[in-house]
Write an enzyme that holds these catalytic residues in place. Structure first.
Site, PDB file in Angstrom:
ATOM      1  N   HIS A 163      -8.497   9.787   2.868  1.00 45.17           N
ATOM      2  CA  HIS A 163      -7.320  10.246   2.226  1.00 45.17           C
ATOM      3  C   HIS A 163      -7.060   9.417   0.773  1.00 45.17           C
ATOM      4  O   HIS A 163      -6.190   9.945   0.140  1.00 45.17           O
ATOM      5  CB  HIS A 163      -5.966   9.797   3.079  1.00 45.17           C
ATOM      6  CG  HIS A 163      -6.069  10.768   4.306  1.00 45.17           C
ATOM      7  ND1 HIS A 163      -5.306  11.843   4.625  1.00 45.17           N
ATOM      8  CD2 HIS A 163      -7.102  10.844   5.315  1.00 45.17           C
ATOM      9  CE1 HIS A 163      -5.512  12.460   5.733  1.00 45.17           C
ATOM     10  NE2 HIS A 163      -6.570  11.712   6.381  1.00 45.17           N
TER      11      HIS A 163
ATOM     12  N   ASP B 166      -3.446   7.756  -7.342  1.00 41.57           N
ATOM     13  CA  ASP B 166      -2.879   8.179  -5.825  1.00 41.57           C
ATOM     14  C   ASP B 166      -4.098   9.252  -5.458  1.00 41.57           C
ATOM     15  O   ASP B 166      -4.714  10.042  -6.267  1.00 41.57           O
ATOM     16  CB  ASP B 166      -1.761   9.033  -6.109  1.00 41.57           C
ATOM     17  CG  ASP B 166      -0.868   8.991  -4.984  1.00 41.57           C
ATOM     18  OD1 ASP B 166      -1.281   8.956  -3.610  1.00 41.57           O
ATOM     19  OD2 ASP B 166       0.397   9.237  -5.126  1.00 41.57           O
TER      20      ASP B 166
HETATM   21  C1  G6P Z   1      -1.413   6.454   3.075  1.00 42.28           C
HETATM   22  C2  G6P Z   1      -2.551   6.330   3.868  1.00 42.28           C
HETATM   23  C3  G6P Z   1      -2.195   6.670   5.172  1.00 42.28           C
HETATM   24  C4  G6P Z   1      -1.274   5.541   5.782  1.00 42.28           C
HETATM   25  C5  G6P Z   1      -0.081   6.133   4.854  1.00 42.28           C
HETATM   26  C6  G6P Z   1       1.363   5.122   5.356  1.00 42.28           C
HETATM   27  O1  G6P Z   1      -1.174   7.541   2.865  1.00 42.28           O
HETATM   28  O2  G6P Z   1      -3.490   7.118   3.316  1.00 42.28           O
HETATM   29  O3  G6P Z   1      -3.566   6.273   6.076  1.00 42.28           O
HETATM   30  O4  G6P Z   1      -1.004   6.025   7.137  1.00 42.28           O
HETATM   31  O5  G6P Z   1      -0.403   5.853   3.429  1.00 42.28           O
HETATM   32  O6  G6P Z   1       0.897   3.938   5.294  1.00 42.28           O
HETATM   33  P1  G6P Z   1       0.967   2.901   6.684  1.00 42.28           P
HETATM   34  O7  G6P Z   1       0.271   1.554   6.246  1.00 42.28           O
HETATM   35  O8  G6P Z   1       2.333   2.686   6.974  1.00 42.28           O
HETATM   36  O9  G6P Z   1       0.255   3.720   7.688  1.00 42.28           O
END
Ligand code: G6P
Length: 499
Positions: free
Chosen positions: A156, A385
């Site tokens: 992602h 991003d």
């Molecule tokens: C990004 C990453 C995700 C992640 C999200 C939130 O979008 O690609 O994998 O879940 O951030 O971050 P966190 O550390 O709270 O999961």
């Protein structure tokens, strides 16, 4: 089967202290829920809390299998290797990555746990779709144990150029982990290219277009493995398809929110509460150093300082949702952002007219939709991003064909959303010029740009994204012309402001 670091649910305490789960409203769940239900899908992930053991359970017709992490593992695998090594490394070392062998140990151990959880429930020939940078070793672990599985991986976040990637002491192991998949998906053409280059530099494997050829040794060559063939030189090879699949949002859901009278009323109320300024500018981000929040504040502060905008006329609402707060770089960023906001408000605010409304909070989707509707200008100024779904949410919500999107060319969304005002956020004068352009843009131009943006977002939603990925994953022939890309051709650099 989906394997991702987080389960798609939020834990809410029920009556009598029971665990109650609510599916989080993310686009990924919306896209996959119908497929998962239809096919008896299982979702494997961490529930987001350390040291708690949950049995597998069902939420909205999907079977969820929680993976447990100890407090030490949260520190070393999640906060450490995932978010203080890989995250900054993959985002162009905006913040310096830390390399610690103890974190790497934990990353391997936890990836193994996720793989084992998947292996324990995978039916023969199951389709396993692994997500994101936290789990890059899982594809190879699955393939080594079960060559019958159909394995996809989607990253992602960006995949960095080799000159940066090569800093990683474990660069080979990560690439090998990913090459366990049949299809490795990325957000942008550039990410897939960077990955293919890393494979060539580290292994010398041949890559042609989107296809990577991995030579097989004898025992593997005789196994009945998918995507194996004999190359021109008579060697047995396995192919891996590495290509972009730009992710999107549940666009219909945002259109529906925009039509909801309660949400429209809330949007009007927000503008009134802000003192009905002529222009409302909005930023919505996780509080992350990749998002360019400081650059945006600097540009806005300078516009106030130059006297070209006044706080009665233009206000900025910055939603910065708390994120990864125990990682130093995030705590430091919070201090910097908050000092800057207070300075600007102190210097330029007036009674009843704060220049910046800063909200260190997360909001439910309804409130977000109301904010999008209330905002004349949406600021997405990320320094790097993977995609940036806020940009797409704003566009999907603007059923009135109004509103201006300022979008960083360093966000994946810039490959598709060409009619936004594209900016280089490092160029503060350019950013100021784009803000002024947005503030002064005639209604006809706003409508023309927004219509074009909406065509792209509505026709390329997250349902289409997941269907395209899964169709590609199950296709027998990696050379099938149906694997061709569907991304607009674009000039390399956006026309810069002030260039
Ligand atoms: C990004 C990453 C995700 C992640 C999200 C939130 O979008 O690609 O994998 O879940 O951030 O971050 P966190 O550390 O709270 O999961």
């Amino acid at each position: 089967m989906i394997v991702s670091n987080r389960l798609p649910v939020d834990h809410v305490s029920g009556e009598g202290g029971d665990a109650v789960w609510r599916t989080s409203p993310g686009g990924l769940v919306a896209a996959l829920e119908p497929v998962m239900r239809e096919r008896d899908g299982v979702w494997i992930g961490w529930p987001g809390m350390p040291d708690v053991e949950f049995e597998p359970f069902e939420a909205d017709g999907i079977e969820l299998v929680p993976v447990q992490l100890s407090a030490d593992e949260v520190e070393d695998y999640y906060e450490g290797f995932s978010n203080d090594t890989l995250w900054p490394l993959y985002h162009d070392v905006i913040s310096p990555p830390s390399y610690h062998r103890q974190w790497w140990e934990a990353y391997q151990r936890v990836n193994r746990r996720f793989a084992d959880a998947a292996l324990a429930v995978a039916a023969p020939n199951a389709i396993v779709w692994v997500h994101d940078y936290q789990l890059q070793l899982v594809p190879k672990m699955l393939r080594d144990a079960r060559p019958d599985l159909i394995i996809g991986f989607f990253n992602h976040i960006p995949f960095p150029p080799y000159g940066i990637y090569s800093q990683l002491p474990w660069r080979r192991q990560i690439v090998d982990g990913l090459l366990g998949a049949d299809v490795v998906g990325f957000q942008r053409v550039a990410d897939a290219g960077n990955f293919a280059r890393a494979v060539r530099r580290l292994h010398g494997y041949e890559t042609r277009g989107n296809l990577i050829s991995i030579p097989l040794d004898e025992p593997q060559a005789s196994a009945d493995m998918r995507h194996t063939t004999t190359n021109r030189r008579g060697h047995r090879i396995r192919t891996v398809l590495a290509r972009p699949f730009p992710i999107s949002i549940d666009a219909q859901a945002y259109q529906k929110l925009a039509a909801d009278p309660a949400i429209r009323a809330r949007a009007a109320e927000i503008r009134a509460e802000l003192g009905n300024p002529r222009v409302v500018m909005l930023g919505v981000d996780r509080l992350d150093y990749t998002k360019g929040i400081r650059h945006r504040l600097k540009a806005f502060g300078e516009l106030l300082d130059d006297g070209v905008v006044s706080p009665e006329e233009v206000c900025l609402v910055q939603v910065a949702s708390p994120s990864r707060e125990r990682v130093d770089a995030y705590a430091q960023l919070r201090d910097e952002v908050e000092i800057t906001v207070s300075r600007i408000n102190g210097d330029y605010g007036q009674i009843g007219h704060a220049a910046i409304h800063y909200l260190h909070q997360g909001y439910p989707r309804n409130e977000m939709a109301a904010l999008y509707l209330a905002a004349d200008v949406m600021l997405v100024t990320a320094l790097r991003d993977g995609m940036n779904l806020v940009a797409k949410e704003y566009v999907a919500t603007r059923t009135d064909h109004d509103g201006v999107l300022i979008l960083s060319e360093f966000a994946g969304a810039a490959d598709e959303l060409r009619q936004a005002l594209l900016v280089n956020p490092h160029d503060i004068d350019g950013l100021k010029a784009a803000m002024l352009h947005a503030i002064q843009m005639p209604q006809r131009e706003r409508a023309r740009r927004m219509r074009a943006l909406r065509r792209r977002v509505l026709s390329h939603d997250v349902q289409r994204w997941s269907a395209t990925f899964l169709d590609t994953l199950v296709r027998e022939d990696h050379n099938d012309p149906a694997n061709q890309l569907d991304i607009p051709k674009r000039p390399l650099a956006a026309p810069g402001y002030g260039e």
